[in-house]
Design a protein around this motif. Sequence first.
Motif, PDB file in Angstrom:
ATOM      1  N   MET A   1       5.550  -2.841  10.267  1.00  0.00           N
ATOM      2  CA  MET A   1       4.161  -3.225  10.500  1.00  0.00           C
ATOM      3  C   MET A   1       3.794  -4.520   9.770  1.00  0.00           C
ATOM      4  N   HIS A   2       4.597  -4.903   8.768  1.00  0.00           N
ATOM      5  CA  HIS A   2       4.348  -6.138   8.004  1.00  0.00           C
ATOM      6  C   HIS A   2       2.935  -6.137   7.415  1.00  0.00           C
ATOM      7  N   LEU A   3       2.580  -5.020   6.788  1.00  0.00           N
ATOM      8  CA  LEU A   3       1.264  -4.922   6.158  1.00  0.00           C
ATOM      9  C   LEU A   3       1.250  -5.741   4.867  1.00  0.00           C
ATOM     10  N   ALA A   4       0.208  -6.519   4.669  1.00  0.00           N
ATOM     11  CA  ALA A   4       0.063  -7.341   3.466  1.00  0.00           C
ATOM     12  C   ALA A   4      -0.910  -6.670   2.512  1.00  0.00           C
ATOM     13  N   LEU A   5      -0.746  -6.947   1.229  1.00  0.00           N
ATOM     14  CA  LEU A   5      -1.698  -6.431   0.250  1.00  0.00           C
ATOM     15  C   LEU A   5      -3.101  -6.927   0.593  1.00  0.00           C
ATOM     16  N   GLY A   6      -4.042  -6.028   0.542  1.00  0.00           N
ATOM     17  CA  GLY A   6      -5.406  -6.369   0.921  1.00  0.00           C
ATOM     18  C   GLY A   6      -5.705  -6.104   2.380  1.00  0.00           C
ATOM     19  N   ALA A   7      -4.702  -5.655   3.146  1.00  0.00           N
ATOM     20  CA  ALA A   7      -4.907  -5.395   4.572  1.00  0.00           C
ATOM     21  C   ALA A   7      -6.001  -4.351   4.772  1.00  0.00           C
ATOM     22  N   LEU A   8      -6.886  -4.612   5.717  1.00  0.00           N
ATOM     23  CA  LEU A   8      -7.969  -3.681   6.032  1.00  0.00           C
ATOM     24  C   LEU A   8      -7.407  -2.451   6.725  1.00  0.00           C
ATOM     25  N   MET A   9      -7.847  -1.281   6.310  1.00  0.00           N
ATOM     26  CA  MET A   9      -7.408  -0.025   6.905  1.00  0.00           C
ATOM     27  C   MET A   9      -8.618   0.876   7.117  1.00  0.00           C
ATOM     28  N   GLY A  10      -8.461   1.842   7.982  1.00  0.00           N
ATOM     29  CA  GLY A  10      -9.494   2.837   8.219  1.00  0.00           C
ATOM     30  C   GLY A  10      -8.875   4.218   8.238  1.00  0.00           C
TER      31      GLY A  10
ATOM     32  N   PRO B   1     -13.522   2.954   5.929  1.00  0.00           N
ATOM     33  CA  PRO B   1     -12.745   1.767   5.563  1.00  0.00           C
ATOM     34  C   PRO B   1     -12.176   1.819   4.152  1.00  0.00           C
ATOM     35  N   CYS B   2     -11.002   1.206   3.994  1.00  0.00           N
ATOM     36  CA  CYS B   2     -10.358   1.046   2.695  1.00  0.00           C
ATOM     37  C   CYS B   2      -9.391  -0.133   2.812  1.00  0.00           C
ATOM     38  N   ARG B   3      -8.673  -0.435   1.726  1.00  0.00           N
ATOM     39  CA  ARG B   3      -7.714  -1.538   1.760  1.00  0.00           C
ATOM     40  C   ARG B   3      -6.407  -1.126   1.088  1.00  0.00           C
ATOM     41  N   LEU B   4      -5.323  -1.735   1.571  1.00  0.00           N
ATOM     42  CA  LEU B   4      -4.007  -1.481   1.006  1.00  0.00           C
ATOM     43  C   LEU B   4      -3.862  -2.263  -0.299  1.00  0.00           C
ATOM     44  N   ILE B   5      -3.440  -1.572  -1.361  1.00  0.00           N
ATOM     45  CA  ILE B   5      -3.243  -2.258  -2.647  1.00  0.00           C
ATOM     46  C   ILE B   5      -1.804  -2.143  -3.143  1.00  0.00           C
ATOM     47  N   GLY B   6      -0.954  -1.433  -2.426  1.00  0.00           N
ATOM     48  CA  GLY B   6       0.439  -1.349  -2.857  1.00  0.00           C
ATOM     49  C   GLY B   6       1.271  -0.477  -1.937  1.00  0.00           C
ATOM     50  N   MET B   7       2.614  -0.686  -2.002  1.00  0.00           N
ATOM     51  CA  MET B   7       3.551   0.126  -1.225  1.00  0.00           C
ATOM     52  C   MET B   7       4.743   0.450  -2.115  1.00  0.00           C
ATOM     53  N   ALA B   8       5.091   1.729  -2.219  1.00  0.00           N
ATOM     54  CA  ALA B   8       6.204   2.167  -3.055  1.00  0.00           C
ATOM     55  C   ALA B   8       7.532   1.940  -2.333  1.00  0.00           C
ATOM     56  N   PRO B   9       8.650   1.935  -3.066  1.00  0.00           N
ATOM     57  CA  PRO B   9       9.963   1.766  -2.423  1.00  0.00           C
ATOM     58  C   PRO B   9      10.253   2.810  -1.350  1.00  0.00           C
TER      59      PRO B   9
ATOM     60  N   ASP C   1       8.076   3.852   0.706  1.00  0.00           N
ATOM     61  CA  ASP C   1       7.087   3.563   1.751  1.00  0.00           C
ATOM     62  C   ASP C   1       5.804   4.365   1.633  1.00  0.00           C
ATOM     63  N   MET C   2       5.592   5.037   0.512  1.00  0.00           N
ATOM     64  CA  MET C   2       4.263   5.605   0.274  1.00  0.00           C
ATOM     65  C   MET C   2       3.268   4.458   0.079  1.00  0.00           C
ATOM     66  N   LEU C   3       2.021   4.661   0.500  1.00  0.00           N
ATOM     67  CA  LEU C   3       1.009   3.616   0.453  1.00  0.00           C
ATOM     68  C   LEU C   3      -0.051   3.926  -0.592  1.00  0.00           C
ATOM     69  N   PHE C   4      -0.488   2.892  -1.312  1.00  0.00           N
ATOM     70  CA  PHE C   4      -1.582   3.006  -2.267  1.00  0.00           C
ATOM     71  C   PHE C   4      -2.779   2.290  -1.673  1.00  0.00           C
ATOM     72  N   VAL C   5      -3.902   2.991  -1.521  1.00  0.00           N
ATOM     73  CA  VAL C   5      -5.083   2.404  -0.894  1.00  0.00           C
ATOM     74  C   VAL C   5      -6.301   2.667  -1.764  1.00  0.00           C
ATOM     75  N   THR C   6      -7.292   1.793  -1.619  1.00  0.00           N
ATOM     76  CA  THR C   6      -8.551   1.994  -2.331  1.00  0.00           C
ATOM     77  C   THR C   6      -9.253   3.230  -1.769  1.00  0.00           C
ATOM     78  N   PRO C   7     -10.081   3.904  -2.561  1.00  0.00           N
ATOM     79  CA  PRO C   7     -10.806   5.063  -2.044  1.00  0.00           C
ATOM     80  C   PRO C   7     -11.655   4.664  -0.841  1.00  0.00           C
ATOM     81  N   PRO C   8     -11.548   5.375   0.275  1.00  0.00           N
ATOM     82  CA  PRO C   8     -12.347   5.024   1.453  1.00  0.00           C
ATOM     83  C   PRO C   8     -13.833   5.272   1.206  1.00  0.00           C
ATOM     84  N   VAL C   9     -14.626   4.480   1.904  1.00  0.00           N
ATOM     85  CA  VAL C   9     -16.079   4.548   1.721  1.00  0.00           C
ATOM     86  C   VAL C   9     -16.722   5.091   2.994  1.00  0.00           C
TER      87      VAL C   9
ATOM     88  N   LEU D   1      -5.921   6.206  -3.659  1.00  0.00           N
ATOM     89  CA  LEU D   1      -5.267   7.322  -2.973  1.00  0.00           C
ATOM     90  C   LEU D   1      -3.801   6.961  -2.764  1.00  0.00           C
ATOM     91  N   VAL D   2      -2.933   7.952  -2.851  1.00  0.00           N
ATOM     92  CA  VAL D   2      -1.523   7.766  -2.521  1.00  0.00           C
ATOM     93  C   VAL D   2      -1.267   8.504  -1.213  1.00  0.00           C
TER      94      VAL D   2
END
Length: 308
Positions: free
Chosen positions: A90-99, A113-121, A123-131, A173-174
């Motif tokens: 998917m080539h997701l970049a840090l800061g990518a908008l997610m829902g 809405p939330c944003r991607l802030i990290g990806m583990a080796p 492939d688990m995703l770290f995202v900001t708490p959705p609002v 969130l993880v």
Amino acid sequence: MTPPEESATQAAALSLSPDALPLGQPLAWPVVDRDGRLLMERGSILVGEPERRFLFAHFQPQRGDFEGPLAASADTDDPAPAAQPGARDMHLALGALMGLRTQIGGSGAPVQPCRLIGMAPNDMLFVTPPVDGGRKATLIQGENVEVIAVASQAVFRFVSSVEAICQSPVECLVLSQPAAIRRLRERKSIRVRARIPVRYRLAETGDGYDGIALARGISTFGLSICAPWALGKVGERIAIAFGLRSGALDTAIATSAIIRNVQLEAGADSPATLGLELDQLAAAEQMAMKSYVFDRQDDVLYWTDSER
């Protein structure tokens, strides 16, 4: 598995020489390329020597009226079905908008809405708490969620689960490794390299086709084709037919196209490169075009900034 020597013998038996395709006479059988794609229908007519030279310069014509092992051998070089895309594709970049949308309330649940802030080796995703409505959404560990992710090249949908809810060192969130990933739409118009036989008819309506061209580039909206001669003027319409293979799906497309540009390689009767804009595509045909382009986005010819 067919031995290499037998496959070569079968391919040679199907191959045609230029002399086997008469000029000005209806063909007694269809002509296909080495991979089985239709080049000319039974009854088609090669008007002149330039068209015959073009056919053999760009394709490997074979008789298309055989069935059984001989015909099947033409597909031995087809690529394997495309694998299911993974998180990295998917080539997701840090800061990518997610829902995020919880699956507890079904498809009617709101997207938060939330944003991607990290990806583990793994492939688990770290995202900001959705609002949700200005307030942080209430989620529980182990809950399944549907995610819409806006990447640089496309919009994706996938499913995941809430693995952990962290308060430190940052609140996030993880999410588990994305599964059932689907591309929803492109964000820009991109053209990828292709090598697809395209049959054309100078009249928009009618039966059969007048000749064969070669698509060298394809976008979700059109084709760049090489033809034995300039098929028309800018703004004119022609009828075209071609097939797309994306993964295990084959789609036949027959429609009209508007000539947007014409470039001659030399004189008036020389081969030409035409830019075609497709119209009147059915929903399944539009999806096939998009799937073909995005399955080959690593072989991009160029990006454009507009939708057309």
